[in-house]
Design a protein around this motif. Sequence first.
Motif, PDB file in Angstrom:
ATOM      1  N   PHE A  86       0.794  -1.228   0.000  1.00 56.78           N
ATOM      2  CA  PHE A  86       0.000   0.000   0.000  1.00 56.78           C
ATOM      3  C   PHE A  86       0.826   1.278   0.000  1.00 56.78           C
ATOM      4  O   PHE A  86       0.393   2.301   0.527  1.00 56.78           O
ATOM      5  CB  PHE A  86      -1.012  -0.019   1.151  1.00 56.78           C
ATOM      6  CG  PHE A  86      -1.940  -1.200   1.059  1.00 56.78           C
ATOM      7  CD1 PHE A  86      -2.922  -1.248   0.085  1.00 56.78           C
ATOM      8  CD2 PHE A  86      -1.798  -2.271   1.923  1.00 56.78           C
ATOM      9  CE1 PHE A  86      -3.757  -2.349  -0.024  1.00 56.78           C
ATOM     10  CE2 PHE A  86      -2.634  -3.374   1.824  1.00 56.78           C
ATOM     11  CZ  PHE A  86      -3.616  -3.411   0.840  1.00 56.78           C
ATOM     12  N   ALA A  87       2.018   1.229  -0.614  1.00 57.26           N
ATOM     13  CA  ALA A  87       2.835   2.431  -0.745  1.00 57.26           C
ATOM     14  C   ALA A  87       2.090   3.437  -1.622  1.00 57.26           C
ATOM     15  O   ALA A  87       1.677   3.122  -2.732  1.00 57.26           O
ATOM     16  CB  ALA A  87       4.194   2.092  -1.354  1.00 57.26           C
ATOM     17  N   GLY A  88       1.884   4.637  -1.087  1.00 48.38           N
ATOM     18  CA  GLY A  88       1.188   5.676  -1.841  1.00 48.38           C
ATOM     19  C   GLY A  88      -0.308   5.733  -1.606  1.00 48.38           C
ATOM     20  O   GLY A  88      -1.005   6.513  -2.256  1.00 48.38           O
ATOM     21  N   LEU A  89      -0.823   4.932  -0.673  1.00 50.65           N
ATOM     22  CA  LEU A  89      -2.257   4.973  -0.371  1.00 50.65           C
ATOM     23  C   LEU A  89      -2.642   6.387   0.033  1.00 50.65           C
ATOM     24  O   LEU A  89      -1.989   7.002   0.869  1.00 50.65           O
ATOM     25  CB  LEU A  89      -2.574   3.987   0.763  1.00 50.65           C
ATOM     26  CG  LEU A  89      -4.038   3.739   1.089  1.00 50.65           C
ATOM     27  CD1 LEU A  89      -4.742   3.041  -0.069  1.00 50.65           C
ATOM     28  CD2 LEU A  89      -4.153   2.891   2.351  1.00 50.65           C
ATOM     29  N   SER A  90      -3.687   6.924  -0.560  1.00 53.63           N
ATOM     30  CA  SER A  90      -4.020   8.338  -0.372  1.00 53.63           C
ATOM     31  C   SER A  90      -4.779   8.645   0.920  1.00 53.63           C
ATOM     32  O   SER A  90      -4.882   9.805   1.299  1.00 53.63           O
ATOM     33  CB  SER A  90      -4.836   8.843  -1.564  1.00 53.63           C
ATOM     34  OG  SER A  90      -6.114   8.241  -1.584  1.00 53.63           O
TER      35      SER A  90
END
Length: 194
Positions: free
Chosen positions: A164-168
């Motif tokens: 979930f790298a970059g989950l907003s």
Amino acid sequence: MLVYRHRRYSSVMRPLRYSINVTLDGCCDHRAMIPDEDLHRNAVENLNQADALLLGRVTYEMMEAGWRQPAQAAARPGWMEPFGRTIDAAKKYVVSSTLDRVDWNAEILRGDLGLAVQRLKREPGKGLLVGGVKLPLALAELGLIDEYEFVVHPRLAGYGPTLFAGLSKHIDLKLVNRLEFGSGAVAMRYETRR
């Protein structure tokens, strides 16, 4: 070509479950995991709770290369074979903008990702199972994953990829089950708080 839009979709019928193996330091590279019979048995149970798999191109190609029958059964322990037979027989939907065609009981999902997955979730059945890294990130952004299972291995890998790298935005989860394996790995299952 699938379009990733930041909309929330509600589940109607079949749940979408995500399951991934991860090390204590967050690495989800399958080569960093410690395979054993209990983990494979758990994976077979997950597959048996799903009517179909939802896979991105990278995960689809990796799984097909490793598990499409006839596989090199002599090259791996016999306790891996139930998983091999089960994943080989499973219906698969592949999310890809680069593949022209697939086989191995698979079809390509085309169009808007959220609408395509919502359509699959509305079909009657036990559920859908997704694996991998990039596709689950897009599905989490769309609010389409109902359950998350993290199988945490007692290992530090020291490298990525990570989940979930970059989950907003934050996604709040509720622990619903915990299972310990003889290897020291722990499977933790969560439901999405809505």
